[in-house]
Design a protein around this motif. Structure first.
Motif, mmCIF file in Angstrom:
data_model
loop_
_atom_site.group_PDB
_atom_site.id
_atom_site.type_symbol
_atom_site.label_atom_id
_atom_site.label_comp_id
_atom_site.label_asym_id
_atom_site.label_seq_id
_atom_site.Cartn_x
_atom_site.Cartn_y
_atom_site.Cartn_z
ATOM 1 N N GLU B 1 0.827 -1.192 0.000
ATOM 2 C CA GLU B 1 0.000 0.000 0.000
ATOM 3 C C GLU B 1 0.863 1.245 0.000
ATOM 4 O O GLU B 1 2.081 1.161 0.002
ATOM 5 C CB GLU B 1 -0.968 0.013 1.188
ATOM 6 N N SER B 132 -4.135 -0.129 4.041
ATOM 7 C CA SER B 132 -4.044 0.909 5.056
ATOM 8 C C SER B 132 -3.847 2.222 4.320
ATOM 9 O O SER B 132 -4.224 2.343 3.160
ATOM 10 C CB SER B 132 -2.869 0.568 5.957
ATOM 11 N N GLY B 133 -3.266 3.205 4.949
ATOM 12 C CA GLY B 133 -3.010 4.442 4.224
ATOM 13 C C GLY B 133 -2.764 5.611 5.129
ATOM 14 O O GLY B 133 -2.625 5.452 6.341
ATOM 15 N N ARG B 143 -9.268 -3.432 8.009
ATOM 16 C CA ARG B 143 -9.629 -4.340 9.092
ATOM 17 C C ARG B 143 -10.766 -3.805 9.967
ATOM 18 O O ARG B 143 -11.636 -4.542 10.389
ATOM 19 C CB ARG B 143 -8.363 -4.530 9.935
ATOM 20 N N ASN B 179 -12.726 -10.906 9.272
ATOM 21 C CA ASN B 179 -11.329 -10.502 9.415
ATOM 22 C C ASN B 179 -10.334 -11.607 9.098
ATOM 23 O O ASN B 179 -9.131 -11.375 9.063
ATOM 24 C CB ASN B 179 -11.068 -9.899 10.789
ATOM 25 N N LEU B 180 -10.828 -12.822 8.884
ATOM 26 C CA LEU B 180 -9.925 -13.865 8.384
ATOM 27 C C LEU B 180 -9.708 -13.653 6.884
ATOM 28 O O LEU B 180 -8.598 -13.821 6.366
ATOM 29 C CB LEU B 180 -10.524 -15.252 8.655
ATOM 30 N N SER B 184 -6.314 -11.779 3.430
ATOM 31 C CA SER B 184 -5.952 -13.147 3.013
ATOM 32 C C SER B 184 -5.389 -13.173 1.596
ATOM 33 O O SER B 184 -5.008 -14.223 1.094
ATOM 34 C CB SER B 184 -7.159 -14.075 3.148
ATOM 35 N N CYS B 328 6.917 -1.877 9.909
ATOM 36 C CA CYS B 328 6.089 -1.259 10.949
ATOM 37 C C CYS B 328 6.698 -1.578 12.310
ATOM 38 O O CYS B 328 6.900 -2.747 12.637
ATOM 39 C CB CYS B 328 4.675 -1.813 10.855
ATOM 40 N N PRO B 330 7.059 -0.248 16.705
ATOM 41 C CA PRO B 330 6.410 0.606 17.721
ATOM 42 C C PRO B 330 6.905 2.041 17.547
ATOM 43 O O PRO B 330 8.085 2.265 17.265
ATOM 44 C CB PRO B 330 6.916 0.025 19.042
ATOM 45 N N HIS B 357 3.577 6.395 6.764
ATOM 46 C CA HIS B 357 2.441 6.718 7.630
ATOM 47 C C HIS B 357 2.920 6.501 9.050
ATOM 48 O O HIS B 357 2.613 5.484 9.672
ATOM 49 C CB HIS B 357 1.265 5.796 7.396
ATOM 50 N N ASP B 360 1.198 4.953 12.599
ATOM 51 C CA ASP B 360 1.219 3.617 13.187
ATOM 52 C C ASP B 360 2.601 2.975 13.131
ATOM 53 O O ASP B 360 2.732 1.759 13.215
ATOM 54 C CB ASP B 360 0.140 2.718 12.582
ATOM 55 N N ASN B 362 4.791 2.929 10.688
ATOM 56 C CA ASN B 362 5.040 2.290 9.393
ATOM 57 C C ASN B 362 5.805 3.246 8.471
ATOM 58 O O ASN B 362 5.422 4.399 8.319
ATOM 59 C CB ASN B 362 3.673 1.952 8.786
ATOM 60 N N LYS B 399 6.681 -5.551 11.285
ATOM 61 C CA LYS B 399 5.449 -5.830 10.587
ATOM 62 C C LYS B 399 5.746 -6.839 9.515
ATOM 63 O O LYS B 399 5.307 -7.971 9.548
ATOM 64 C CB LYS B 399 4.933 -4.554 9.934
ATOM 65 N N HIS B 400 6.617 -6.467 8.594
ATOM 66 C CA HIS B 400 6.585 -7.155 7.329
ATOM 67 C C HIS B 400 7.637 -6.449 6.464
ATOM 68 O O HIS B 400 7.519 -5.267 6.176
ATOM 69 C CB HIS B 400 5.177 -6.960 6.782
#
Lengths: 408, 408
Positions: B1, B132-133, B143, B179-180, B184, B328, B330, B357, B360, B362, B399-400
Motif C-alpha cells: 500500500e 491501510s493508508g 480491518r 477478518n480472516l 488473506s 512497521c 512501535p 504513515h 502507526d 510504518n 510488521k513485514h
C-alpha cells in the motif's frame, strides 16, 4: 456483556442468579504459567478430556459450564501485568488480570484501557468473548484493541497469534489469527496472554442525562446525535422501567422517563462544543431537564447506576431470576424495534427493563421472571422468539439473540 | 500500500515499473455476477486450475502474478454500488468499484470512505490485501472498516462472512470470518462484495507542514504529537531526499529538510486547538516554517505530492526501477530506526527516499535502482537484509519486510 452475573453474582448475593444451570467440571486445575497450561492440555488431549478455560466467571452466556464434565483451567493465579510500553500505548497481561486491576495498575501513567463491559472481567476472558461495552462507540470493542494473543491449543501447542513478542499496530504478515481467537469463546484454545492497546486519559470528561416524553423521541435523539458526528464516548439508553429500577436500587431521583446517558471525552474546549450540539438535538426532540456534570462524583454516580442495571432489575422482583436478550440492529431501525419490543413486553405482562449501548445499535431486555411459574416462563420464551423473528425477518441485520432455552 | 504501481503504472507510463516480473495467466475471464464467479470456480476446481482474482492490479506486492498459470478472474465488470444506507453509515460494493469511484458516488450524501492507500484501488482488493493508508491513524485500516464480505470459495461455494445481507456494527455470532478474509490476499477465496463503514465528511480539514533540522527531531515531533493525544487524521513523514524528489516532480518549493505532513479533521473550533498544540510541539523540537492551510487547493497540492511519491522517486533516476520496503515498528523505536536506516542508505550509496504513515510506526524506503547493475542490485539486496535483521533483532516488533527477491 453489559452486566455482571455468574460467579460474581454468586459472590455478591450468595446464590446463583444466572439462568444457566451450574454445570461443574470434574476437576479444577490452577496453572501458574503457560508451560503448566500447555503440559495440562497435553494430558487432557491424550485422555480426550474436555477443557474449560475459566477467568473470572463474569460472563452471562454460560460459556464456562462444563456440559460434559472435564477439566476446568482456572487461570486467576496467572495474574501478572507484563511489558507495559507507556510510550507505545500497549501492555501485555495474564488471564488473572481484570479490567479494573489493569486500570488501577496504570493509575499513575496517564493511560487507561477503556473497554468496559460492566463486570470486572478478566481481560483475557474479554478477548475470548469479544467483549464490548458502554464506550465502544468511541474506543471500539476488544476486536479493535487486541494486538496479540498467546494461546495454548487443544494439544498443548503454544501459539502467538501475531508472532512472539510482537505488538503490531498494523500488520499484513499472514492471516489475522488474532481476530479469529477474539470471540472464539474458548473453543479454539486457552488464552494465556493478551497484548492490548492503551489510550491517554482524556483531559476532560463530561456526562449528561436528559428526559424524554417517549421512547421514540429518546432513541431518535441518540441516533441523530450519532449521525451528526458528535464525538461521543459513551451513549446508553435506559427506558422508564429501567430508570425506575435504578432509582430504587441506587436511591436516585431521575425522572421516570426514557433517558439517554451520555459521556464526552476530550479537551475542555471541544467538550463545550459537543455538549452544545447535543443539547440542541435533544431539545429539538422534546427532551427536557438536560443536565451535565464534569465532576467525577456526579459522573461516577450516573455510571454506577448504569453498571448496576442488572442488580437493579433483579431487585424489582426479589426471588426471581434474570435473563437478558442481546440484539444489535442498524441504528436507523433502532427506534422502531425498541418501540415494538416495549409494546410486546407490556402486552404480555413481562418485566423487562430495557438498556443498551445504542451507539452501535445494541440493546438488552433484562427480563426478570419467576422460574417456577410455567406460564410466565412460556410467555418469556415466546417473547424472545418473537424478538428474534422481528429482528431477522424485518431487518436482515441481527447480531445475536441469546439461544432461547428454558430459563430455570 | 502507500503508492501505486502495477497495471496503474503501466497504463500511465506505458511500461512496467514494478519489480515483480509479469507472470500472465493462461486465460482471463470476466464474470458479471457472483453466480458466474461461482460457476467458473467450480470448473477450475474440477480441473484443478489455479485461480487468480484481479481487481485493478494496483497492488505493489505482485499478488496478481499467475506463477503457475491458470485462470485470472478479472472482476471489474462487476461494478455496482449496492445498498447504500446513509442513515446507518454503510454501503455494499462490487469488486469493480474503486475507492475514488465510491467517493465520487457518495459526493452529495455528506459521507465518505476514508481509507486511502494512495492508488485508486478496488475496494474488494483493498479488503483482500488489508489496505491501510495515510489516515489510518484516525479511521483505521480495512480491518476496522469491513462489516461483511461475500466470498466465492475455491470449490464455488458462496459464503457471506457475517451472514447474508448483514451489516453488523458489532457481533458475537460465530467466528470472525470477515477478518480472516481481510488480508488473506486471495488465498482463501474471491471477494465478490464488500460492505463498508462510511463516515461523515468532517466540517473542517486543516493541513500543515513543517521543516526540521534533522530526521531525529522531525520523527520525535510526530511521535510526541501522537503521544499528546492530538486527534490527528493524517500524519506522514518525508525525508529530505523524498522532499527533493517531490519538489522536482510536482514543481513545488518545500524546504529540502525532513518534513512531516499533517492533517486534522473536525469542527473549526477543535481544529484551532489541535493545530496550536501541534505547533507548540514542533517548535519545541526545533521545527520552523510551520505552515497550515484550510483551503482545498493548497491541501490538495500537498497530498498530491505525497501520493505521487512513488513516481517522484522514480523520476530521480529515469530508466531505473523502484522497489519499496514496508516496515512497521512501535512508534517509540521509530526515530532510531529511521535514523539508522538513512545512514545505511547513504553509506551504501543507495537512492532510497523515505516516506511513511508514521502514525502507526510504518515507513517505506522507495529504493530506485538500475536492475542491470549487478553490484547495485547486490547492495540493495544486502540493505534490505540488514533492515530486516535490524527490525527483527532489536525491536522484536516488525510488521513485514517485503520478501527480498532479486529485483529485475
Amino acid at each position: 456483556e453489559g452486566v455482571s452475573v455468574g460467579s460474581a453474582v454468586r459472590e455478591q448475593h450468595g446464590r446463583d442468579e444466572s439462568v444457566h444451570r451450574c454445570r461443574p467440571p470434574d476437576v479444577v486445575v490452577f496453572p501458574r504459567s503457560v508451560e503448566e497450561v500447555s503440559a495440562l492440555a497435553k494430558i487432557c488431549h491424550h485422555h480426550q478430556l474436555p477443557m474449560i478455560p475459566f477467568g473470572t466467571g463474569t460472563g452471562l452466556e454460560g460459556g464456562v459450564g462444563a456440559l460434559k464434565g472435564g477439566v476446568c483451567f482456572s487461570l486467576r493465579r496467572m495474574d501478572q501485568v507484563l511489558d507495559l510500553h507507556q510510550e507505545d500505548f500497549d501492555v501485555t497481561v495474564e488471564p488473572g488480570v481484570t479490567r479494573k486491576g489493569l486500570n488501577s495498575y496504570l493509575r499513575d501513567t496517564g493511560l487507561w484501557f477503556p473497554v468496559d463491559p460492566g463486570a470486572d472481567a478478566s481481560l483475557c476472558g474479554m478477548a475470548a468473548t469479544s467483549a464490548s461495552g458502554t464506550n465502544a462507540v468511541r474506543y471500539g470493542t476488544m476486536r479493535e484493541n487486541v494486538l496479540n494473543l498467546e494461546v495454548v491449543l487443544a494439544d498443548g501447542t503454544v501459539l502467538h497469534t501475531a508472532g512472539k513478542g510482537r505488538r503490531p499496530r498494523k500488520t499484513s504478515a499472514s492471516y489475522n489469527l488474532t481476530n479469529l481467537f477474539v470471540g472464539s469463546e474458548g473453543t479454539l484454545g486457552i488464552i494465556t496472554k493478551v497484548t492490548l492497546r492503551l489510550y491517554g486519559i482524556p483531559e476532560s470528561m463530561v456526562s449528561a442525562v436528559c428526559s424524554f416524553p417517549s421512547v421514540q423521541s429518546a432513541v431518535d435523539s441518540t441516533v441523530q446525535i450519532l449521525q451528526a458526528g458528535v464525538a461521543i464516548a459513551r451513549i446508553e439508553f435506559l427506558d422508564d422501567v429501567m430508570i425506575n429500577a435504578c432509582n430504587r436500587f441506587n436511591n436516585l431521583s431521575y425522572e421516570v422517563t426514557p433517558t439517554p446517558f451520555l459521556e464526552f471525552h476530550g479537551s475542555s474546549k471541544s467538550m463545550q462544543e459537543q455538549v452544545s450540539i447535543t443539547e440542541e438535538i435533544t431539545r429539538d426532540n422534546g427532551g427536557s431537564d438536560f443536565a451535565w456534570a464534569e465532576d467525577e462524583e456526579t459522573r461516577g454516580r450516573l455510571w454506577k447506576a448504569r453498571h448496576d442495571a442488572w442488580y437493579a432489575a433483579l431487585a424489582l422482583r426479589p426471588g426471581c431470576k434474570a435473563y437478558s436478550t442481546d440484539v444489535c440492529v442498524p441504528i436507523s431501525r433502532l427506534p422502531q424495534i425498541i418501540v415494538e419490543t416495549k409494546e410486546d413486553l407490556i402486552r404480555n405482562n413481562i418485566t423487562g427493563p430495557i438498556a443498551g449501548h445504542v451507539g452501535d445499535g445494541n440493546f438488552h431486555c433484562l427480563i426478570v421472571l419467576d422460574p417456577n411459574d410455567p406460564d410466565e416462563v412460556q410467555r418469556v420464551h415466546s417473547f424472545t422468539e418473537r424478538l428474534e423473528t422481528l429482528v431477522f425477518r424485518w431487518l436482515q441485520t441481527a447480531k445475536h439473540v441469546l439461544p432461547v432455552s428454558q430459563p430455570h
